[in-house]
Design a protein around this motif. Structure first.
Motif, mmCIF file in Angstrom:
data_model
loop_
_atom_site.group_PDB
_atom_site.id
_atom_site.type_symbol
_atom_site.label_atom_id
_atom_site.label_comp_id
_atom_site.label_asym_id
_atom_site.label_seq_id
_atom_site.Cartn_x
_atom_site.Cartn_y
_atom_site.Cartn_z
ATOM 1 N N GLN A 132 -34.925 -11.360 -25.500
ATOM 2 C CA GLN A 132 -35.362 -11.618 -24.130
ATOM 3 C C GLN A 132 -34.869 -12.969 -23.637
ATOM 4 O O GLN A 132 -34.449 -13.111 -22.479
ATOM 5 C CB GLN A 132 -36.891 -11.551 -24.041
ATOM 6 N N ARG A 133 -34.888 -13.965 -24.501
ATOM 7 C CA ARG A 133 -34.407 -15.297 -24.103
ATOM 8 C C ARG A 133 -32.909 -15.275 -23.816
ATOM 9 O O ARG A 133 -32.433 -15.925 -22.883
ATOM 10 C CB ARG A 133 -34.732 -16.338 -25.178
ATOM 11 N N LEU A 134 -32.164 -14.522 -24.612
ATOM 12 C CA LEU A 134 -30.726 -14.425 -24.359
ATOM 13 C C LEU A 134 -30.455 -13.691 -23.051
ATOM 14 O O LEU A 134 -29.534 -14.043 -22.307
ATOM 15 C CB LEU A 134 -30.027 -13.715 -25.521
ATOM 16 N N LYS A 135 -31.257 -12.692 -22.764
ATOM 17 C CA LYS A 135 -31.099 -11.974 -21.498
ATOM 18 C C LYS A 135 -31.356 -12.912 -20.327
ATOM 19 O O LYS A 135 -30.708 -12.820 -19.280
ATOM 20 C CB LYS A 135 -32.066 -10.793 -21.465
ATOM 21 N N ILE A 142 -23.020 -12.397 -23.748
ATOM 22 C CA ILE A 142 -22.285 -13.438 -24.474
ATOM 23 C C ILE A 142 -20.953 -12.876 -24.957
ATOM 24 O O ILE A 142 -20.824 -11.686 -25.233
ATOM 25 C CB ILE A 142 -23.092 -13.972 -25.678
ATOM 26 N N SER A 143 -19.966 -13.750 -25.029
ATOM 27 C CA SER A 143 -18.651 -13.324 -25.526
ATOM 28 C C SER A 143 -18.385 -13.828 -26.936
ATOM 29 O O SER A 143 -17.493 -13.324 -27.622
ATOM 30 C CB SER A 143 -17.543 -13.808 -24.587
ATOM 31 N N VAL A 144 -19.166 -14.833 -27.371
ATOM 32 C CA VAL A 144 -19.003 -15.385 -28.719
ATOM 33 C C VAL A 144 -20.382 -15.657 -29.321
ATOM 34 O O VAL A 144 -21.272 -16.172 -28.640
ATOM 35 C CB VAL A 144 -18.183 -16.700 -28.708
ATOM 36 N N PHE A 145 -20.535 -15.307 -30.587
ATOM 37 C CA PHE A 145 -21.750 -15.634 -31.340
ATOM 38 C C PHE A 145 -21.331 -16.358 -32.613
ATOM 39 O O PHE A 145 -20.550 -15.837 -33.399
ATOM 40 C CB PHE A 145 -22.514 -14.360 -31.684
ATOM 41 N N PHE A 146 -21.844 -17.580 -32.796
ATOM 42 C CA PHE A 146 -21.609 -18.343 -34.022
ATOM 43 C C PHE A 146 -22.913 -18.304 -34.808
ATOM 44 O O PHE A 146 -23.908 -18.913 -34.410
ATOM 45 C CB PHE A 146 -21.224 -19.785 -33.684
ATOM 46 N N ASP A 147 -22.918 -17.588 -35.929
ATOM 47 C CA ASP A 147 -24.173 -17.284 -36.611
ATOM 48 C C ASP A 147 -24.282 -17.959 -37.973
ATOM 49 O O ASP A 147 -23.411 -17.803 -38.825
ATOM 50 C CB ASP A 147 -24.288 -15.768 -36.798
ATOM 51 N N LEU A 158 -26.475 -8.988 -30.864
ATOM 52 C CA LEU A 158 -25.887 -7.656 -30.681
ATOM 53 C C LEU A 158 -26.271 -7.075 -29.325
ATOM 54 O O LEU A 158 -25.433 -6.509 -28.614
ATOM 55 C CB LEU A 158 -26.367 -6.708 -31.784
ATOM 56 N N GLN A 159 -27.539 -7.199 -28.971
ATOM 57 C CA GLN A 159 -28.002 -6.662 -27.690
ATOM 58 C C GLN A 159 -27.362 -7.390 -26.507
ATOM 59 O O GLN A 159 -27.085 -6.789 -25.471
ATOM 60 C CB GLN A 159 -29.526 -6.769 -27.597
ATOM 61 N N ALA A 160 -27.141 -8.692 -26.688
ATOM 62 C CA ALA A 160 -26.622 -9.509 -25.580
ATOM 63 C C ALA A 160 -25.097 -9.512 -25.503
ATOM 64 O O ALA A 160 -24.537 -9.978 -24.507
ATOM 65 C CB ALA A 160 -27.119 -10.949 -25.730
ATOM 66 N N ALA A 161 -24.434 -9.008 -26.528
ATOM 67 C CA ALA A 161 -22.976 -9.124 -26.605
ATOM 68 C C ALA A 161 -22.265 -8.226 -25.601
ATOM 69 O O ALA A 161 -22.634 -7.070 -25.389
ATOM 70 C CB ALA A 161 -22.503 -8.792 -28.009
ATOM 71 N N ALA A 194 -19.756 0.059 -33.084
ATOM 72 C CA ALA A 194 -19.867 0.996 -31.962
ATOM 73 C C ALA A 194 -19.657 0.292 -30.624
ATOM 74 O O ALA A 194 -19.220 0.914 -29.648
ATOM 75 C CB ALA A 194 -21.237 1.665 -31.991
ATOM 76 N N LYS A 195 -19.955 -0.993 -30.574
ATOM 77 C CA LYS A 195 -19.831 -1.760 -29.333
ATOM 78 C C LYS A 195 -18.487 -2.485 -29.243
ATOM 79 O O LYS A 195 -18.228 -3.208 -28.287
ATOM 80 C CB LYS A 195 -20.987 -2.779 -29.265
ATOM 81 N N GLY A 196 -17.653 -2.307 -30.253
ATOM 82 C CA GLY A 196 -16.350 -2.957 -30.243
ATOM 83 C C GLY A 196 -16.396 -4.434 -30.538
ATOM 84 O O GLY A 196 -15.471 -5.183 -30.195
ATOM 85 N N ILE A 197 -17.466 -4.884 -31.179
ATOM 86 C CA ILE A 197 -17.613 -6.308 -31.502
ATOM 87 C C ILE A 197 -16.794 -6.643 -32.751
ATOM 88 O O ILE A 197 -16.798 -5.897 -33.734
ATOM 89 C CB ILE A 197 -19.100 -6.652 -31.728
ATOM 90 N N GLU A 198 -16.098 -7.752 -32.697
ATOM 91 C CA GLU A 198 -15.339 -8.214 -33.856
ATOM 92 C C GLU A 198 -16.266 -9.012 -34.766
ATOM 93 O O GLU A 198 -16.758 -10.078 -34.378
ATOM 94 C CB GLU A 198 -14.175 -9.101 -33.410
#
Length: 262
Positions: A132-135, A142-147, A158-161, A194-198
């Motif tokens: 919810q905070r990311l939304k 988001i286009s990049v996630f550094f985890d 994943l939901q926000a990507a 499934a979402k095409g995320i690298e």
């Protein structure tokens, strides 16, 4: 563990007494070995020798080379007040990211990220749903996630990507710390594919070229006033190192943590 010290005796022409060197000698007051096991450092490069001990090569390699952050990216960094995250978000801004969002473990750390390190937004992951905070902070995704955390924050990312987002996977603390009942399982890759995320996991072992690239950019950004080096220095003796390490794992510190032996 990396350590920095001053040469007090040398039988090698490669190193002289008084040289500042870095090694992987771990928790010790003195170390001995062949000259090749010590990296000679430039005393004039940084204001504090402890700057050489930071997690910069990991943060820079992950952001610049793995995630390839550039102009217009919207970036989310988990564990953003830690040794890697506190650098990663600033690196993203310096590389041209349009917006950088971070998560941290307390209101004080959230304030630190936004008001001292230049994050555009941040949230306490204890305070409601990360998704919810990311939304709220990245309504267009988001286009990049550094985890560095994994678990719930990975699922929120994943939901926000956006389709085709790049996930630089540096660590998964949520599956490593705490007792077994508190740990999150390793993330499922199916939803990301499934979402095409690298999904881009990377090693924290770095080549000399990667270290040199970080130091070149880091020193330049510092001199330009575009970067804040976040560090906590614990003063004490060798007997204080284990507790400092445990406190680091418990999230008691901000930024990079080093022990300066008195």
């Amino acid at each position: 563990m990396a350590a920095i010290g001053t040469v007090v005796r040398s039988d090698s022409p490669e190193l002289e007494v008084g040289d500042l060197v870095q090694s992987m000698s771990g928790w010790s007051e003195y170390s001995a070995g062949p000259a090749g096991s010590y990296l000679k450092l430039d005393r004039e490069l940084f204001a504090d020798p402890g700057y050489h001990l930071g997690q910069g090569p990991t943060a820079y390699y992950g952001m610049a080379d793995v995630a390839a952050v550039g102009e217009g990216d919207v970036v989310f960094v988990s564990g953003a007040a830690g040794g890697v995250g506190s650098l990663a978000g600033q690196i993203a801004k310096c590389l041209g990211a349009a917006r950088v969002i971070g998560s941290a473990g307390s209101p004080a750390k959230v304030n630190y990220l936004v008001n001292e390190l230049g994050y555009d937004a941040a949230f306490d992951y204890h305070d409601g749903s990360a998704a919810q905070r990311l939304k709220e902070f990245a309504p267009e995704g988001i286009s990049v996630f550094f985890d560095v955390v994994g678990g719930e924050q990975y699922e929120a990312a994943l939901q926000a990507a956006r389709p085709g987002a790049r996930f630089a996977l540096c660590g998964s603390l949520s599956s490593q710390l705490g007792d077994a009942s508190e740990r999150f399982p390793q993330p499922d890759r199916t939803a990301a594919e499934a979402k095409g995320i690298e999904l881009l996991p990377f090693s924290c072992y770095h080549t000399p070229d990667q270290i040199a690239a970080w130091r070149e950019h880091f020193s330049s950004w510092l001199s330009e006033g575009r970067f804040v080096y976040p560090q906590t220095v614990v003063e004490g003796g060798i007997e204080d190192v284990p507790q400092a390490f445990l406190s680091l794992l418990q999230g008691s510190y901000r930024g990079n943590v080093s022990v300066r032996l008195s």
